[in-house]
Design a protein around this motif. Structure first.
Motif, PDB file in Angstrom:
ATOM      1  N   GLN A  54       5.097  10.788  80.686  1.00  0.00           N
ATOM      2  CA  GLN A  54       5.235  11.986  79.861  1.00  0.00           C
ATOM      3  C   GLN A  54       5.967  13.078  80.629  1.00  0.00           C
ATOM      4  OE1 GLN A  54       1.540  13.306  78.165  1.00  0.00           O
ATOM      5  NE2 GLN A  54       1.231  11.401  77.048  1.00  0.00           N
ATOM      6  N   GLU A 103       5.673  18.391  70.940  1.00  0.00           N
ATOM      7  CA  GLU A 103       5.644  17.782  69.603  1.00  0.00           C
ATOM      8  C   GLU A 103       6.373  16.438  69.617  1.00  0.00           C
ATOM      9  OE1 GLU A 103       6.996  20.328  66.437  1.00  0.00           O
ATOM     10  OE2 GLU A 103       5.785  22.005  67.195  1.00  0.00           O
ATOM     11  N   ILE A 153       4.274  13.841  71.480  1.00  0.00           N
ATOM     12  CA  ILE A 153       3.182  13.349  70.619  1.00  0.00           C
ATOM     13  C   ILE A 153       3.721  12.313  69.641  1.00  0.00           C
ATOM     14  CG2 ILE A 153       1.609  14.016  68.748  1.00  0.00           C
ATOM     15  CD1 ILE A 153       1.231  16.704  70.322  1.00  0.00           C
ATOM     16  N   ARG A 154       4.863  12.596  69.065  1.00  0.00           N
ATOM     17  CA  ARG A 154       5.461  11.658  68.099  1.00  0.00           C
ATOM     18  C   ARG A 154       5.835  10.341  68.779  1.00  0.00           C
ATOM     19  NH1 ARG A 154      10.335  12.722  63.838  1.00  0.00           N
ATOM     20  NH2 ARG A 154      10.364  10.609  63.031  1.00  0.00           N
ATOM     21  N   THR A 212       4.487   9.062  71.401  1.00  0.00           N
ATOM     22  CA  THR A 212       3.236   8.378  71.745  1.00  0.00           C
ATOM     23  C   THR A 212       2.672   7.677  70.512  1.00  0.00           C
ATOM     24  OG1 THR A 212       2.810  10.042  73.431  1.00  0.00           O
ATOM     25  CG2 THR A 212       0.955   8.680  72.764  1.00  0.00           C
ATOM     26  N   GLN A 213       2.696   8.354  69.368  1.00  0.00           N
ATOM     27  CA  GLN A 213       2.203   7.759  68.123  1.00  0.00           C
ATOM     28  C   GLN A 213       3.029   6.536  67.730  1.00  0.00           C
ATOM     29  OE1 GLN A 213       2.455  11.173  65.558  1.00  0.00           O
ATOM     30  NE2 GLN A 213       0.334  11.794  65.950  1.00  0.00           N
ATOM     31  N   GLU A 214       4.324   6.593  67.994  1.00  0.00           N
ATOM     32  CA  GLU A 214       5.216   5.477  67.650  1.00  0.00           C
ATOM     33  C   GLU A 214       5.257   4.405  68.740  1.00  0.00           C
ATOM     34  OE1 GLU A 214       9.012   7.124  66.633  1.00  0.00           O
ATOM     35  OE2 GLU A 214       8.183   8.331  64.996  1.00  0.00           O
ATOM     36  N   LYS A 215       4.413   4.556  69.754  1.00  0.00           N
ATOM     37  CA  LYS A 215       4.283   3.592  70.862  1.00  0.00           C
ATOM     38  C   LYS A 215       5.548   3.440  71.707  1.00  0.00           C
ATOM     39  CE  LYS A 215       0.074   2.192  69.791  1.00  0.00           C
ATOM     40  NZ  LYS A 215      -0.981   3.013  70.308  1.00  0.00           N
ATOM     41  N   ASP A 272       3.924   5.311  76.486  1.00  0.00           N
ATOM     42  CA  ASP A 272       2.546   4.885  76.731  1.00  0.00           C
ATOM     43  C   ASP A 272       2.329   4.843  78.238  1.00  0.00           C
ATOM     44  OD1 ASP A 272       0.106   3.607  76.974  1.00  0.00           O
ATOM     45  OD2 ASP A 272       0.550   2.059  75.488  1.00  0.00           O
TER      46      ASP A 272
END
Length: 160
Positions: free
Chosen positions: A30, A49, A52-53, A55-58, A61
């Motif tokens: 990150q 932001e 975060i996006r 991370t959500q979309e893998k 990680d």
């Protein structure tokens, strides 16, 4: 006259596909992604932001990053646990992710790596004094990140 090249700034919408490609190319932390987004001219909130996006979309990680880092360092560079742990800490990886990454280490392969390094260093060491020679080999293996008790066991096994 030479003038430095101006950095192009991006909007969050323009930066997203670029940073997604950056993350897809190889595993990133990150902190690395945040630094790149700030270089793109985004502010901290916009960068967070996007992180975060991702991370959500893998695409991002840190646990996966830690596992890949461990596999590379112990498999290719033959680093020990201590050096790997410090390397991940320096990258800003959480203790949880570091523990998960260190689970990638196969104890048998780890022992083989240690023996290989010990044999190689023993063959190349030019010191004649047996005590100084042993000390130099010990320091070398500790600098590679191996634990003292394992080093001593390996030295006993090989008769160094």
């Amino acid at each position: 006259m030479f003038s430095p090249k101006k950095k192009k700034t991006y909007t969050p919408k323009e930066a997203l596909p670029k940073i997604a490609a950056y993350c897809a190319y190889q595993e990133r932390t990150q902190n690395e992604v945040r630094a790149k987004l700030l270089d793109y001219g985004l502010d901290f909130d916009e960068a967070d932001e996007i992180i975060i996006r991702l991370t959500q979309e893998k695409l991002l990680d840190e646990e996966r990053y830690a596992q890949a880092f461990v596999r590379g360092k112990y498999g290719l560079k033959r680093w020990g646990r201590r050096k790997i742990h410090l390397g991940l800490k320096a990258k800003g990886i959480s203790d949880y992710c570091i523990r998960k990454g260190l689970q990638e280490i196969d104890p048998d392969k780890y022992w083989e790596n240690l023996l290989h390094l010990l044999e190689k260093k023993n063959a190349s060491e030019t010191e004649r004094n047996p005590l100084a020679r042993k000390q130099k080999i010990l320091y070398f293996l500790q600098s590679k990140g191996y634990e003292l008790d394992l080093i001593q066991d390996a030295m006993r096994e090989l008769g160094v």
